[in-house]
Design an enzyme around this catalytic site. Sequence first.
Site, short mmCIF file in Angstrom:
data_model
loop_
_atom_site.label_atom_id
_atom_site.label_comp_id
_atom_site.label_asym_id
_atom_site.label_seq_id
_atom_site.Cartn_x
_atom_site.Cartn_y
_atom_site.Cartn_z
NE ARG A 45 -2.95 -2.55 2.91
CZ ARG A 45 -3.82 -2.76 3.87
NH1 ARG A 45 -3.94 -1.89 4.85
NH2 ARG A 45 -4.56 -3.83 3.88
N GLY A 46 0.26 2.35 -0.38
CA GLY A 46 1.00 3.61 -0.38
C GLY A 46 1.61 3.85 -1.75
NE ARG A 93 -3.72 2.80 -5.25
CZ ARG A 93 -3.37 2.71 -3.94
NH1 ARG A 93 -2.94 1.60 -3.44
NH2 ARG A 93 -3.49 3.74 -3.17
CD GLN A 200 -5.92 1.76 3.95
OE1 GLN A 200 -6.93 1.86 4.63
NE2 GLN A 200 -5.96 1.62 2.65
CG ASP A 240 -2.79 7.36 -3.80
OD1 ASP A 240 -2.72 7.50 -2.57
OD2 ASP A 240 -2.73 6.26 -4.38
#
Length: 349
Positions: A45-46, A93, A200, A240
């Site tokens: 993630r991230g 993503r 998260q 993001d």
Amino acid sequence: MKPFEWKQDTKTLIFVDQRALPSLEYVTCSKLEDVLGAIKNMVVRGAPAIAIAGVYGLVLHAFHIKQKSYGSVDFDKFLIELKKGAAQLIKARPTAVNLSLVLDKVLQGISKLSTTEEIVPFILREAELAIDDDRKMNLQIAANGLELIKDNFTILIHCHTGGLAVASGEYGTAQGIVSLASEKRRNVKVFATETRPFLQGRITAFELAQEDVNITIIPDNAAGILIYRKLIDCVIVGADRVLSTGHVFNKIGTYALAVLTKHHKIPFYVALPITTFDFVHKLEDIIVEQRDPKEVRFCRDQQIVPNDVPVLNPAFDITPPELITALICDKGVIYPPFEEALAALREAP
Ligand code: MRU
């Protein structure tokens, strides 16, 4: 803790499975499809971590292309196959711009090579350089952000932006500011939103607790009353993707927090590395991901939603520039009007 490690001897990419934390479990990837699965299924993630995981995914794909063609594939065909792999990674993503930018850069670099033998070492070198850059950028974001954090500040952070969300495993973005403030013995208190539905915020709490930061986790919908009661001095989130207009794409719930801060006149900061800026696309061009409603129900712990009730589950939202106090970047702290400031940043060497 690093989000993943490349093992040159076995030619595998090993992820910490972030879904299992605080249990330490690993996911081993030996082909592109494994990396696609790790990105789609939230093992990693991230935005910054996902980007470099994608570069290693391209390495695995390059091995596969070589194997499939018994090592004798011609350069142009190799590049076409790699581009197909990169397209699949970006689709896994789409909101995180870091991924598409780094893959485009790597593909451009490959197109300038002369032999297929050079391709794998080139991608591996690019991945290592990007991890090194990530480390430097995160430290600089933290140092720049530190100037905005006064002693005895209480900071609200959303989602997860710590070491596991970045490629180097060090500091992170928004969370790195808190970590550095705590390292510098500044008395800070942190509230972390739980960040439904993927929780998260629990990774944020896990990491900050290990650093002995004063951290409290709250349900997402408790942020309003905390701000109303003047318990929060500022909100810091990651991103993001940030457009040249200053529009911020980030985890669902970011926009609501920004509106709250505006109403209550407290600062709303967005921390990001330069690699999260998208100077090319316009607002209407961006696809914002939706989580598959069948995969993620509203309540992951208690499945109280009857199966036949529709679920709408947006993964990201958009925060307009007028709600943002400043963008904390490795290149400095950027204040409105963002369009002008970001144009100057883009021109800077
Ligand atoms: O869906 P996730 O867990 O990848 O979402 C993470 C975020 O939204 C972060 O704020 C963003 O990627 C920046 S991480 C340094």
